[in-house]
Write an enzyme that holds these catalytic residues in place. Sequence first.
Site, PDB file in Angstrom:
ATOM      1  N   LYS A  58      74.174 -11.160 -11.064  1.00 47.46           N
ATOM      2  CA  LYS A  58      73.423 -12.276 -11.623  1.00 47.46           C
ATOM      3  C   LYS A  58      74.364 -13.233 -12.355  1.00 47.46           C
ATOM      4  O   LYS A  58      75.354 -12.805 -12.960  1.00 47.46           O
ATOM      5  CB  LYS A  58      72.397 -11.765 -12.642  1.00 47.46           C
ATOM      6  CG  LYS A  58      71.237 -10.978 -12.090  1.00 47.46           C
ATOM      7  CD  LYS A  58      70.326 -10.526 -13.227  1.00 47.46           C
ATOM      8  CE  LYS A  58      69.158  -9.680 -12.748  1.00 47.46           C
ATOM      9  NZ  LYS A  58      68.156 -10.492 -12.065  1.00 47.46           N
ATOM     10  N   ARG A  93      62.035  -2.628  -6.808  1.00 48.99           N
ATOM     11  CA  ARG A  93      61.096  -2.162  -5.785  1.00 48.99           C
ATOM     12  C   ARG A  93      61.579  -0.883  -5.119  1.00 48.99           C
ATOM     13  O   ARG A  93      60.767  -0.091  -4.635  1.00 48.99           O
ATOM     14  CB  ARG A  93      60.876  -3.271  -4.753  1.00 48.99           C
ATOM     15  CG  ARG A  93      62.090  -3.641  -3.920  1.00 48.99           C
ATOM     16  CD  ARG A  93      61.943  -4.991  -3.258  1.00 48.99           C
ATOM     17  NE  ARG A  93      61.939  -6.072  -4.249  1.00 48.99           N
ATOM     18  CZ  ARG A  93      61.716  -7.356  -3.951  1.00 48.99           C
ATOM     19  NH1 ARG A  93      61.466  -7.711  -2.714  1.00 48.99           N
ATOM     20  NH2 ARG A  93      61.744  -8.266  -4.899  1.00 48.99           N
TER      21      ARG A  93
END
Length: 479
Positions: free
Chosen positions: A251, A325
């Site tokens: 990120k 997820r």
Amino acid sequence: MTVGGRGTVTEHLIEQDTETKPVALVPLTKTQLGPWLDSHDSARTWVEAVGFSAEAGSLCLLPGPDGGLAAALAGLADPAEDPWSLAALPARLPPGRYRLDPEPDTPRAASWAALGWTLAGYSFDRYKSAPRRDGPDLVWPSLADRGWVARCAEATRLVRDLVNLPAADLGPAELAGASEALAARFGATCRTIVGDGLLAENYPAVYTVGRAASTARRPRLIDLTWGDPEAPRVTLVGKGVCFDSGGLDLKPSSSMKLMKKDMGGAAHVLGLALMIMDAKLPVRLRVLIPAVENAVSAEAMRPLDVLTTRKGLTVEIGNTDAEGRLILADALTEAAGDAPEMLIDIATLTGAARTALGPDLPALFSNDDRLAEDILAAGRAEADPLWRLPLHAPYRRLLDSKVADIASVSDGPYAGAITAALFLQEFVGPGLAWAHLDVMAWNGAARPGRPEGGEALALRALFAVIAARYPARSDTDAG
């Protein structure tokens, strides 16, 4: 572990005593000011001199003949439209004891007044050397549901505390410690599978996401159970990414800064579990939290790696920053194996949900219309709103992979929250009533009762739904 700031569960809510007369706190809307002045003519000159018109958020302190404070007039919006309206007052009133005059005339209004007041006193001051200012105390409104207020306040404080803790002080081990402490308090059991044990017990996705972290921050699966084994099963699953660097798909600093909050889903299911256990709801509760740190090292998973999940489905990794997820896939597979009557997962899952709905509205996905409608209705009733987004089946094609059963992400820029929910649905299976909440878990700016920082969203709504379906038995019901 001990988390968070100082103070009691219902801080600044006190009992009336016979020795100290509290100051009258008079909440007034603009339309109520005139009739109040008509019946309190002696205050009219002062009120008009200071220009008090009961605008929302305004305050007028009425002096007494001895120079002390005789009463405080508080301008409010309609409490029916803004149940947080009283929460602005504790930061503005002088220290002291206050009582509402008149008191709220319904249990709901009284409970909200108490909840807003005590949550207005929340401060995450674990790392502050200077003590915070003592706030004013409010005499409990007589019609308040004290159990509901205490439950909501404590669960909210727990979520805020956990989310606010820096990642250096809340890794997977500490998150497991907080879960174990909660279990011990309510007589629940809490089992944690750590590190290589995840492979031995077939949680390969949880292991793969967390294996790049240091030995001290090994991945784990937290499994809390409580209640009668024969009672209806309610299972909660929470995303516990204690810090998310993005992995090898690193990120940028602006996106990484708040990633201590990426375990917000785990914090939420612990807060909801606290409410359920404290209310003694007649359910068999199970809480599953895959707890990891998404780190960068030679052990980190790579883009286009293929991993095998607990369910046996293979997943092609499209982006290592879509790790939540993956760990939820293993936990949801385990949860579905018990065939619970209600399965709820909560996760800080996608920026796409925030782009669509902003920080205050959790995105709700569900394969069960009745469950979804109940949650939405409870959100409206509890001033805890959500917004339903569709599990649009045609978008499942966006997760097709040429080399695996499913891709972790779509290659396109569209419908990111929906494709993430569709990915999770693959691991729930048919026939289960399932709801997925994609939450922010953070306030970017302070509002009354809701300071900047970690925040609990949809807790009151979810608890209301579960309590309505599985109401606690009163003592008179036992026979």
